[in-house]
Design a protein around this motif. Structure first.
Motif, PDB file in Angstrom:
ATOM      1  N   SER A 184       0.858  -1.152   0.093  1.00  0.00           N
ATOM      2  CA  SER A 184      -0.005  -0.083  -0.055  1.00  0.00           C
ATOM      3  C   SER A 184       0.962   1.223   0.007  1.00  0.00           C
ATOM      4  O   SER A 184       2.190   1.222   0.222  1.00  0.00           O
ATOM      5  N   THR A 185       0.171   2.439  -0.240  1.00  0.00           N
ATOM      6  CA  THR A 185       0.927   3.653  -0.189  1.00  0.00           C
ATOM      7  C   THR A 185       0.550   4.560   1.019  1.00  0.00           C
ATOM      8  O   THR A 185      -0.569   4.456   1.597  1.00  0.00           O
ATOM      9  N   VAL A 186       1.383   5.353   1.409  1.00  0.00           N
ATOM     10  CA  VAL A 186       1.358   5.944   2.950  1.00  0.00           C
ATOM     11  C   VAL A 186       1.974   7.300   2.686  1.00  0.00           C
ATOM     12  O   VAL A 186       2.961   7.585   2.061  1.00  0.00           O
ATOM     13  N   ALA A 187       1.239   8.400   3.568  1.00  0.00           N
ATOM     14  CA  ALA A 187       1.757   9.608   3.532  1.00  0.00           C
ATOM     15  C   ALA A 187       2.005   9.897   5.203  1.00  0.00           C
ATOM     16  O   ALA A 187       1.145   9.441   5.996  1.00  0.00           O
ATOM     17  N   VAL A 188       2.845  10.776   5.602  1.00  0.00           N
ATOM     18  CA  VAL A 188       3.258  11.019   6.896  1.00  0.00           C
ATOM     19  C   VAL A 188       3.643  12.358   7.079  1.00  0.00           C
ATOM     20  O   VAL A 188       4.390  13.041   6.396  1.00  0.00           O
ATOM     21  N   VAL A 211       5.481   8.627   1.432  1.00  0.00           N
ATOM     22  CA  VAL A 211       5.550  10.080   1.291  1.00  0.00           C
ATOM     23  C   VAL A 211       5.639  10.815   2.443  1.00  0.00           C
ATOM     24  O   VAL A 211       4.846  10.771   3.431  1.00  0.00           O
ATOM     25  N   ALA A 212       6.921  11.556   2.848  1.00  0.00           N
ATOM     26  CA  ALA A 212       7.266  12.211   3.894  1.00  0.00           C
ATOM     27  C   ALA A 212       6.579  13.700   3.802  1.00  0.00           C
ATOM     28  O   ALA A 212       7.384  14.284   2.809  1.00  0.00           O
ATOM     29  N   LEU A 232       7.975  15.838   0.707  1.00  0.00           N
ATOM     30  CA  LEU A 232       7.086  16.974  -0.002  1.00  0.00           C
ATOM     31  C   LEU A 232       7.149  17.965   0.944  1.00  0.00           C
ATOM     32  O   LEU A 232       7.129  17.601   2.370  1.00  0.00           O
ATOM     33  N   ASN A 233       7.352  19.185   0.613  1.00  0.00           N
ATOM     34  CA  ASN A 233       7.320  20.461   1.818  1.00  0.00           C
ATOM     35  C   ASN A 233       5.823  20.607   1.831  1.00  0.00           C
ATOM     36  O   ASN A 233       5.061  21.035   1.056  1.00  0.00           O
ATOM     37  N   GLY A 234       5.426  20.682   3.041  1.00  0.00           N
ATOM     38  CA  GLY A 234       4.246  20.883   3.756  1.00  0.00           C
ATOM     39  C   GLY A 234       3.534  22.360   3.223  1.00  0.00           C
ATOM     40  O   GLY A 234       2.451  22.593   3.363  1.00  0.00           O
ATOM     41  N   ALA A 235       4.497  23.254   3.070  1.00  0.00           N
ATOM     42  CA  ALA A 235       4.003  24.614   2.729  1.00  0.00           C
ATOM     43  C   ALA A 235       3.428  24.715   1.242  1.00  0.00           C
ATOM     44  O   ALA A 235       2.957  25.494   0.804  1.00  0.00           O
TER      45      ALA A 235
END
Length: 375
Positions: A184-188, A211-212, A232-235
């Protein structure tokens, strides 16, 4: 009763003061620990800054490891000299939640934490509260025996302390809370101590893409080392679109490790229909979420919470220690800096910068006895 040094919070928002306190003798089901290492956790910071209420005066600190000094009359599974880490969630082992392998939600927690006398007090007799009934920023502390986990050979207290909070919380949320499926795919969202542990848990669970997401580029670089396949930068203006651009779809699972309404909403946004968003970060008291209802009944998304790994803390900590022994769980890499007890306030200031994964306090016993942490 013994007298020892502790970092005591007397004013919300103020510094911790190193001062003498009295530590009571162990009750029948307790052990007294000589504390060797304590991790600085954002949960502690919540209490220090007042975003979560606490009694005063109080000794915070809960991500702890040390050496058993003495045991209560009913303790049979531990003895002086054992190296242990401590779980924040002692359990009765008998209630419905404990029997359902959810000891982190023990229904008798208040009852089993109750003591006939204060565990900590000032020299004048004033009771001193303990965060989570632990109060680990003390050279000596009391711990209920069923919340102590013996560290195996090869796991030092320097990294063993991480197992008690950020690792069991993060890795546990993956396996016990969300139950991430292989492939599966995950984002944190949020890549501090807990977020780094979630990334590692997703890697161990066999996620095909991780994906961090963070605002700090240094943390994002470190996330690659823990197993993130994308960062990914959260901004970014449109986080869901950025995730889709990377993977062609939303993720199967997302984890929020910050503790805010904005990042909680983002966690739900980035999962695909039928995906699961898991909230792990502790939000300030009074925080409320406003979420689109259509995400739940049209897209069948799921929103869940996970506290301290959502499982059996003692069993999980022991398993994660074995993963570290076999080189599959990275703990040494998570320790950004080790500081002396007298630098604890500076350590919390450094945490606010966002450039650290985990700062660990080496307590005075380590200076007095350099072999104290070794196994």
């Amino acid at each position: 009763m013994i007298t020892t040094r502790a970092a005591v919070l007397t004013t919300v928002g103020g510094p911790l003061h190193l001062t003498d306190i009295n530590v009571d003798d162990p009750e029948p089901h307790e052990v007294r620990i000589a504390v060797t290492h304590v991790g600085l956790c954002h949960s502690d910071l919540h209490y220090i800054t007042g975003t979560v209420a606490t009694e005063l005066p109080v000794v915070v600190g809960h991500e702890v490891a040390g050496i058993v000094e003495s045991v209560g009359s009913a303790v049979t599974n531990l003895r002086p000299g054992d190296h242990v880490t401590g779980a924040l969630t002692p359990a009765c082992g008998e209630c419905a939640n404990c029997n359902a392998a959810r000891s982190t939600q023990c229904q008798r927690l208040d009852e089993i934490r109750r003591r006939p006398r204060p565990a900590y007090s000032l020299p004048d007799g004033t009771p001193v509260a303990r965060l989570g009934d632990l109060g680990a920023f003390s050279e000596h502390m009391l711990l209920r025996a069923n919340a102590a986990v013996k560290l195996p050979d090869g796991v030092s207290t320097r990294v063993g302390c991480l197992l008690s909070c950020c690792v069991v919380t993060g890795v546990g949320a993956v396996f016990r809370g969300a139950r991430v499926r292989p492939g599966s795919t995950v984002a944190v969202i949020g890549c501090g101590g807990v977020g780094s542990a979630i990334i590692q848990g997703a890697r161990l669970a066999g996620a095909s893409a991780i994906v961090a997401i963070d605002l700090d580029e240094q943390r994002l670089r470190a996330a690659r080392g823990y197993g993130a396949t994308h960062t990914l930068n959260g901004a970014t203006d449109d986080l869901p679109a950025a995730v889709v651009a990377l993977l062609g779809d939303g993720v199967d699972y997302s984890f929020e490790a910050v503790g805010s309404a904005r990042t909680a909403a983002a966690a739900l946004d980035v999962v695909r229909p039928t995906g699961t968003a898991c909230l792990v970060g502790i939000a300030a008291e009074g925080t409320e979420l406003t979420l689109p209802a259509s995400d739940f009944f049209f897209s069948e998304k799921r929103l869940i919470g996970s506290y301290m790994g959502s499982g059996q803390a003692r069993e999980d900590i022991a398993q994660f220690a074995r993963l570290y022994q076999h080189g599959r769980l990275l703990l040494d890499e998570m320790v950004t800096e080790v500081i002396d007890f007298g630098q604890i306030n500076e350590g919390f200031e450094a945490m606010k910068s966002g450039e650290v994964t985990r700062i660990v306090v080496a307590m005075p016993i380590c200076s007095d006895n350099p072999t104290a942490e070794a196994r």
